[in-house]
Design a protein around this motif. Structure first.
Motif, PDB file in Angstrom:
ATOM      1  N   ASP A 245      25.719  30.415   5.400  1.00 27.93           N
ATOM      2  CA  ASP A 245      25.974  30.411   6.842  1.00 27.93           C
ATOM      3  C   ASP A 245      27.004  31.453   7.260  1.00 27.93           C
ATOM      4  O   ASP A 245      26.927  32.007   8.360  1.00 27.93           O
ATOM      5  CB  ASP A 245      26.460  29.026   7.281  1.00 27.93           C
ATOM      6  CG  ASP A 245      25.357  27.979   7.243  1.00 27.93           C
ATOM      7  OD1 ASP A 245      24.208  28.336   6.901  1.00 27.93           O
ATOM      8  OD2 ASP A 245      25.636  26.803   7.552  1.00 27.93           O
ATOM      9  N   ASP A 277      24.792  24.652   6.103  1.00 27.59           N
ATOM     10  CA  ASP A 277      25.126  23.815   7.262  1.00 27.59           C
ATOM     11  C   ASP A 277      26.610  23.472   7.253  1.00 27.59           C
ATOM     12  O   ASP A 277      27.003  22.306   7.253  1.00 27.59           O
ATOM     13  CB  ASP A 277      24.279  22.545   7.326  1.00 27.59           C
ATOM     14  CG  ASP A 277      24.330  21.900   8.720  1.00 27.59           C
ATOM     15  OD1 ASP A 277      24.535  22.637   9.702  1.00 27.59           O
ATOM     16  OD2 ASP A 277      24.161  20.672   8.813  1.00 27.59           O
ATOM     17  N   SER A 281      28.328  25.426  12.049  1.00 26.84           N
ATOM     18  CA  SER A 281      27.034  26.108  12.204  1.00 26.84           C
ATOM     19  C   SER A 281      26.248  25.612  13.411  1.00 26.84           C
ATOM     20  O   SER A 281      25.526  26.380  14.050  1.00 26.84           O
ATOM     21  CB  SER A 281      26.203  25.938  10.935  1.00 26.84           C
ATOM     22  OG  SER A 281      26.841  26.576   9.835  1.00 26.84           O
ATOM     23  N   ARG A 282      26.363  24.355  13.743  1.00 25.63           N
ATOM     24  CA  ARG A 282      25.606  23.830  14.889  1.00 25.63           C
ATOM     25  C   ARG A 282      26.257  24.154  16.231  1.00 25.63           C
ATOM     26  O   ARG A 282      25.695  23.855  17.286  1.00 25.63           O
ATOM     27  CB  ARG A 282      25.415  22.317  14.758  1.00 25.63           C
ATOM     28  CG  ARG A 282      26.688  21.493  14.826  1.00 25.63           C
ATOM     29  CD  ARG A 282      26.355  20.022  14.566  1.00 25.63           C
ATOM     30  NE  ARG A 282      27.494  19.146  14.699  1.00 25.63           N
ATOM     31  CZ  ARG A 282      28.375  18.901  13.750  1.00 25.63           C
ATOM     32  NH1 ARG A 282      28.238  19.498  12.579  1.00 25.63           N
ATOM     33  NH2 ARG A 282      29.387  18.084  13.953  1.00 25.63           N
ATOM     34  N   THR A 290      19.369  26.306   9.518  1.00 23.29           N
ATOM     35  CA  THR A 290      19.892  26.411   8.154  1.00 23.29           C
ATOM     36  C   THR A 290      19.347  25.266   7.314  1.00 23.29           C
ATOM     37  O   THR A 290      18.540  24.464   7.796  1.00 23.29           O
ATOM     38  CB  THR A 290      21.436  26.398   8.180  1.00 23.29           C
ATOM     39  OG1 THR A 290      21.957  26.634   6.872  1.00 23.29           O
ATOM     40  CG2 THR A 290      21.987  25.092   8.709  1.00 23.29           C
ATOM     41  N   ALA A 292      20.865  22.068   5.068  1.00 22.93           N
ATOM     42  CA  ALA A 292      22.133  21.336   4.942  1.00 22.93           C
ATOM     43  C   ALA A 292      22.328  20.820   3.532  1.00 22.93           C
ATOM     44  O   ALA A 292      21.503  20.067   3.013  1.00 22.93           O
ATOM     45  CB  ALA A 292      22.140  20.175   5.934  1.00 22.93           C
ATOM     46  N   MET A 329      17.526  22.088   8.806  1.00 24.03           N
ATOM     47  CA  MET A 329      18.120  21.864  10.127  1.00 24.03           C
ATOM     48  C   MET A 329      17.563  22.923  11.075  1.00 24.03           C
ATOM     49  O   MET A 329      17.982  24.094  11.049  1.00 24.03           O
ATOM     50  CB  MET A 329      19.650  21.958  10.053  1.00 24.03           C
ATOM     51  CG  MET A 329      20.282  21.092   8.968  1.00 24.03           C
ATOM     52  SD  MET A 329      19.902  19.328   9.146  1.00 24.03           S
ATOM     53  CE  MET A 329      20.807  18.950  10.628  1.00 24.03           C
TER      54      MET A 329
END
Length: 334
Positions: A245, A277, A281-282, A290, A292, A329
């Motif tokens: 990430d 993740d 990242s979110r 990605t 997780a 994800m």
């Protein structure tokens, strides 16, 4: 403790028993001890107490970079799990450097500890020094193995990279792969897993290689390399799968700098995906697609595998090498 026992008028064995387990002494004695603690502001020396124990209650942890959110999240779960069993965690950083990793190992050798959980640098690790540590205490490797059959808990890179490569191929142009610096064995494992997945799906692998010595400044390295690629021939495809990430963050920053919109909408020119993740990242713009890694299970299993050895249990071969599956994800970046 002897001075505190004399001042409080309570025997030293009773005071020691209280510090090991407050609930093990009578309520009236416990209240006397607690009043004396408040009056004299006494605190036992954790390391001195540990030296006097037949079975130490300290676990050593070495990670490459405590500022990396992947490892800080892992340490958080390790600390929580160790606390449940009454263990204190001592965290050291190798700073992504073989010399510092060796010094961290020497520090653990100088202490009386129950065992160690280590995320090793891999090819740059001093294997002899690690073997010396393993001869003294139980050791479990986390995230990156030394590929020598030692107890290990990590993510199955073949499964995780295969999962997201398949998703990207099904939903758009097949991905090129943006490598991470060769800081540990994960770098080569993920690159090889990408090649295998692309060949299995019938596509030509396209790898963007990061040159130079191993370096943990992933975002900075990916940003500079992505700018070079964009300003040159461009990415081999309009989809970029990044080895982690943090690499993806650098790639998306470079795309923004050059006016390339990232995402899966019709007006987007580039899709970007990552691996891990990490906690932030979110929350990117756009949020990162990605795979997780299961931080909770990785931390828990690492501690459980170590404490089983501390208790004298010999894990079976199947229990020694634990590779967990990752979860896809799907977010706005790809």
């Amino acid at each position: 403790m002897a001075e505190f026992a004399e001042l409080s008028g309570i025997s030293r064995p009773t005071v020691s028993k209280y510090f090991n387990d407050p609930g093990s002494v009578r309520k009236s004695i416990r209240l006397r001890i607690e009043r004396a603690l408040a009056k004299y502001d006494y605190r036992p020396n954790l390391f001195a107490v540990n030296l006097n124990r037949k079975r130490p209650k300290i676990i050593g942890v070495i990670v490459p970079d405590t500022s990396d959110m992947f490892y800080s999240e892992m340490v958080r779960h390790i600390e929580r799990r160790c606390a449940q069993d009454g263990y204190f965690v001592l965290v050291l950083s190798s700073r992504g450097d073989a010399l510092h990793e060796a010094r961290s190992v020497e520090t653990l050798l100088s202490l009386k500890i129950a065992g160690a959980i280590i995320a090793p640098l891999g090819a740059y690790t001093d294997a002899t020094r690690m073997e010396t540590l393993r001869a003294h205490i139980p050791v479990v490797y986390l995230d990156s193995s030394l590929q020598d059959g030692s107890p290990f808990v990590g993510t199955d890179n073949e499964q995780s990279i295969g999962l997201i490569t398949d998703y990207l191929c099904r939903t758009g142009t097949p991905p090129s792969f943006f490598e991470m610096p060769a800081v540990n064995h994960n770098a080569a494992e993920r690159s090889n897993a990408y090649v295998q997945a692309m060949e299995r799906l019938g596509f030509q692998p396209e790898i963007i290689t990061v040159v130079g010595k191993p370096d943990w400044r992933f975002e900075e390295i990916a940003y500079a390399e992505a700018l070079r690629v964009i300003d040159g021939a461009g990415f081999p495809t309009s989809t970029v799968l990044c080895a982690n990430d943090r690499i993806a963050v650098g790639v998306m920053a470079a795309a923004f700098q050059r006016g390339l919109k990232v995402g899966r909408e019709a007006d987007c020119r580039l899709r970007v995906a990552g691996h891990d993740d990490q906690p932030y990242s979110r929350f990117g713009c756009p949020p990162l697609t990605t795979v997780a890694q299961d931080f909770f299970r990785l931390g828990n299993l690492g501690v459980e595998l170590l404490l089983a050895q501390v208790e004298g249990e010999e894990p079976s071969q199947g229990q020694q090498q634990l590779r967990l599956e990752a979860q896809l994800m799907m977010r706005a970046s790809a």
